[in-house]
Design a protein around this motif. Structure first.
Motif, PDB file in Angstrom:
ATOM      1  N   LYS A 192       0.831  -1.207   0.000  1.00  0.00           N
ATOM      2  CA  LYS A 192       0.000   0.000   0.000  1.00  0.00           C
ATOM      3  C   LYS A 192       0.864   1.255   0.000  1.00  0.00           C
ATOM      4  N   THR A 195       2.516   1.581  -3.537  1.00  0.00           N
ATOM      5  CA  THR A 195       1.584   2.018  -4.571  1.00  0.00           C
ATOM      6  C   THR A 195       1.138   3.458  -4.367  1.00  0.00           C
ATOM      7  N   SER A 196       1.033   3.897  -3.111  1.00  0.00           N
ATOM      8  CA  SER A 196       0.641   5.284  -2.865  1.00  0.00           C
ATOM      9  C   SER A 196       1.746   6.260  -3.254  1.00  0.00           C
ATOM     10  N   LEU A 198       3.971   5.538  -5.688  1.00  0.00           N
ATOM     11  CA  LEU A 198       4.360   5.296  -7.077  1.00  0.00           C
ATOM     12  C   LEU A 198       3.839   6.378  -8.014  1.00  0.00           C
ATOM     13  N   GLU A 199       2.571   6.769  -7.847  1.00  0.00           N
ATOM     14  CA  GLU A 199       1.978   7.746  -8.758  1.00  0.00           C
ATOM     15  C   GLU A 199       2.703   9.087  -8.726  1.00  0.00           C
TER      16      GLU A 199
END
Length: 229
Positions: A192, A195-196, A198-199
């Motif tokens: 989590k 992925t948070s 990564l953007e």
């Protein structure tokens, strides 16, 4: 999708857009700045050999999606477990999967040595599999599971202590379930967080690349304005 769109945008800029602007810079009577010259050379190469560049990226994507190729690479497995963040994630995932599979097999009444033989191939990392195969041989020789797992460097010592207590108290399945639950939760937390982050990281990298391209294209204009003044 963001990475693909970003790479596609940069590819189109270098291959088709920037070459159209080369004629404008050819009319300048001054030497172009170094970033602009580098940009134009890269653009000239890509505009001429764009199909080779596209084929190279397609080949890389094919290799990354080819699970048999990845699974057969011991060097790649070694790199995975030595990476700062991804290595820890790989270890936690392997421990969670191994513990869960072993617990289910023991709960079904399968002996430890047979359960190990079935559970080991469920892992993907060749390094971990080789270490656990050595553990399996020790268990076949009469050693306890906890003592044998000491040879597996990717398994922390406190897990070995938990398995030791579970074996002595007849609660090995429960201990393995607790390990599975704990490491699964930690793995999900790491994923989590990754992925948070990564953007914004992808946006930042693409913004920097596009910013460098734009600045390299604008530097000659700024240089001409300075000479005119």
């Amino acid at each position: 999708m963001m990475v693909i769109v970003g790479i596609g945008t940069i590819f189109v800029l270098f291959s088709f857009v920037i070459p159209k602007l080369t004629g404008i810079f050819a009319d300048f009577q001054v030497a172009l700045p170094l970033p602009t010259r580098i940009l134009l050379k890269v653009s000239a190469f890509m505009s001429q050999w764009w199909y080779l560049v596209a084929g190279f990226f397609i080949f890389i994507i094919f290799l990354l999606r080819n699970q048999k190729f990845l699974a057969s690479s011991r060097t790649l497995d070694l790199i995975k477990i030595r990476l700062p963040i991804f290595g820890e994630l790989t270890r936690k995932q392997a421990i969670a999967r191994f513990s869960q599979t072993l617990s289910l097999l023991l709960h079904s009444g399968i002996p430890v040595f047979q359960s190990l033989q079935i559970a080991i191939p469920t892992l993907e990392n060749k390094i971990f599999i080789q270490q656990l195969e050595s553990v399996h041989k020790d268990v076949l020789s009469g050693s306890t599971l906890a003592d044998s797992l000491k040879k597996a460097s990717f398994i922390p010592s406190f897990i070995i202590h938990m398995i030791t207590v579970g074996e002595k108290g007849g609660r090995l399945e429960e201990v393995l379930n607790e390990i599975t639950s704990s490491y699964t939760q930690e793995t999900e937390t790491i994923l989590k967080i990754m992925t948070s982050l990564l953007e914004p990281l992808v946006i930042l990298c693409l913004g920097l690349v596009l910013g460098v391209i734009i600045m390299a294209m604008l530097l000659p204009i700024f240089q001409i304005n300075m000479l005119v003044r």
